[in-house]
Design an enzyme around this catalytic site. Structure first.
Site, PDB file in Angstrom:
ATOM      1  N   HIS A   1       0.830  -1.210   0.000  1.00  0.00           N
ATOM      2  CA  HIS A   1       0.000   0.000   0.000  1.00  0.00           C
ATOM      3  C   HIS A   1       0.867   1.263   0.000  1.00  0.00           C
ATOM      4  CE1 HIS A   1       0.414   0.773   4.399  1.00  0.00           C
ATOM      5  NE2 HIS A   1       0.297  -0.529   4.554  1.00  0.00           N
TER       6      HIS A   1
ATOM      7  N   ASP B   1      -0.403   4.409   1.074  1.00  0.00           N
ATOM      8  CA  ASP B   1      -0.789   5.391   2.107  1.00  0.00           C
ATOM      9  C   ASP B   1      -0.099   5.061   3.428  1.00  0.00           C
ATOM     10  OD1 ASP B   1      -2.319   3.016   2.265  1.00  0.00           O
ATOM     11  OD2 ASP B   1      -3.943   4.026   3.332  1.00  0.00           O
TER      12      ASP B   1
ATOM     13  N   ASP C   1       6.143   0.667   7.349  1.00  0.00           N
ATOM     14  CA  ASP C   1       4.736   0.346   6.986  1.00  0.00           C
ATOM     15  C   ASP C   1       4.234   1.321   5.928  1.00  0.00           C
ATOM     16  OD1 ASP C   1       2.157  -0.569   6.891  1.00  0.00           O
ATOM     17  OD2 ASP C   1       1.558   0.325   8.791  1.00  0.00           O
TER      18      ASP C   1
ATOM     19  N   GLU D   1      -5.222   1.543   2.241  1.00  0.00           N
ATOM     20  CA  GLU D   1      -5.145   0.357   3.113  1.00  0.00           C
ATOM     21  C   GLU D   1      -5.351   0.739   4.571  1.00  0.00           C
ATOM     22  OE1 GLU D   1      -3.562  -2.838   5.653  1.00  0.00           O
ATOM     23  OE2 GLU D   1      -2.862  -0.785   5.565  1.00  0.00           O
TER      24      GLU D   1
HETATM   25 ZN   LIG Z   1       0.640  -1.500   6.406  1.00  0.00          ZN
END
Ligand SMILES: [Zn+2]
Length: 434
Positions: A81, A83, A113, A147
């Site tokens: 992802h 975002d 992340d 996400e």
């Molecule tokens: Zn994530």
């Protein structure tokens, strides 16, 4: 083997993607397009033809396909992802969207992340273009929006409206696996995710008799709600071992030379020490009350009171979860799913799992690979609607003291350059033969 340029590019791309602020505040407040363009340009530079797909303006997804050498093989989805969750700059040591590289560490929101993995995918694909490498299976590369909120503009939209792009995909890999977990006693564990708990965000509504705060009122909505919330918060959910968690406990017990006594799992978890962290959140369902809303004046009993609960259920545990909530809320409080996502279960004895294990072991021979179940969820939930079995595999070798789990959505999120290099090498090795 990933070339020197790939090792440079993964660092450059991680930093470059962090600098493009794709904060997702929920409720549609996010713009992934600049990061999507960044990724698409780099895929195009590798000779691919990426598609840019939007359900909502600015919420851009990118999908590209790499043709494999074995036309009979199923395709593999590799997704990340674009975002990130919000970051409060005042709390950080560096600006969260600086992408600063300092003392061999890349800093910023998304460093773990998961702009790191996005960058790793780009770096590997581009190195293949330079070397003329083709994977065995077709690879579908997808960079998604949304996400960190509902996924409605991201993987949900892709699964519902563009299923044809994922034709032939049977398995997928994405975030939250194959990072170094240090047990504090010198062991390095690489948990690979083979399952996710489901999400059940609940809205509780208690109704009662509105009235003056000075009068007798034994139908008080606030009291009813508070009692239900307390019962939910204090409920001890029964132990339930899914196949993934069973496998995780078996392998961890073997690693520590402990007899895996499944009649007393709490005791077994105790014996595992710090490594229990990898399984303790996934041996049962959970429900945490998180929001309360009732009343408007101290001397007025309101007719209604509302609470929100963050519920999570194991694969196969949704029915029991719902029945338990019926019982805990009682007759005076209604509950409903405000948001609901499926739980996932992936086989740990699949050949793909073995290949992930081998790729990690090749570059981290000191590491112990174990399967685990994620306590939360990822885009894999949406892609599961297309029959795609999802694994969490975003390899990172982290030094001791680098608490990956705490950096996830945390302050001073950062990733060592060495960890990114390891990730590129492992991913390159894995994707060639997957
Ligand atoms: Zn994530």
């Amino acid at each position: 083997m990933a070339d020197v340029q790939a090792l440079d590019e993964v660092v450059e791309f991680t930093s470059g993607l962090i600098r493009l602020d794709t904060t997702n505040r929920g409720g549609g407040d996010c713009r992934e397009r600049p990061a999507a363009e960044y990724a698409a340009e780099r895929l195009a530079g590798a000779g691919l033809e990426p598609l840019m797909l939007e359900r909502t303006g600015g919420r851009t997804n990118v999908v590209a396909r790499i043709e494999g050498t074995d036309p009979g093989a199923d395709a593999l989805l590799v997704h990340g992802h674009l975002d990130v969750v919000p970051a409060e700059a005042a709390e950080w040591s560096v600006h969260p969207f600086s992408g600063e590289i300092r003392d061999g560490v890349v800093w910023g929101r998304g460093a773990v992340d998961m702009k790191n993995m996005d960058a790793m995918i780009l770096a590997v694909v581009r190195s293949w273009a330079r070397e003329g490498v083709r994977p065995r299976r077709d690879l579908v590369i997808a960079f998604t929006a949304d996400e960190e909120a509902s996924a409605e503009d991201g993987s949900g939209f892709l699964a519902d409206e563009h299923a044809e792009l994922f034709e032939g995909c049977t398995e997928g890999i994405s975030e939250s696996g194959a990072f170094t977990f240090h047990d504090g006693a010198g062991r390095q564990i690489y948990p690979i995710a083979a399952g996710e708990r489901g999400t059940g965000w609940l809205r509780l509504t208690a109704r009662g008799r509105a009235g003056h705060g000075s009068k007798v009122n034994n139908e008080n909505a606030v009291t009813r709600l508070a009692a239900a919330v307390t019962r939910i918060g204090e409920h001890e959910w029964p132990l339930r071992l899914t196949p993934t968690v069973h496998a995780a406990l078996t392998e961890l017990a073997a690693l520590y030379g402990i007899d895996p006594d499944f009649r007393d799992v709490d005791r077994l978890l105790e014996k595992l020490g710090p490594a229990a962290e990898l399984v303790e959140a996934t041996v049962r369902n959970s429900a945490n009350p998180t929001m309360l809303d009732a009343g408007y004046k101290v001397n007025v009993v309101p007719g209604e009171a509302v609470a929100h609960v963050d519920g999570r259920y194991l694969p196969g545990g949704e029915e029991e979860f719902a029945a338990t909530l019926d019982r805990l809320t009682g007759p005076d409080v209604d509950w409903e799913f405000a948001h609901r996502e499926v739980a996932l279960q992936a086989p740990v004895d699949a050949p793909l799992f073995g290949r992930m294990r081998d790729a990690v072991k090749e570059f981290a021979p000191e590491g112990h690979v174990v399967p685990y179940c994620m306590s939360g969820g990822t885009d894999a939930k949406q892609f599961s609607r297309l029959g795609i079995t999802g694994y969490g595999f975003a390899p990172l070798r982290l030094p001791e003291g680098f608490d990956y789990q705490a950096l996830f959505h945390g302050v001073d999120e950062r990733v060592p350059v060495e960890a990114l290099h390891f990730g590129v090498r492992v991913l390159d090795r894995f994707l060639r033969t997957a």
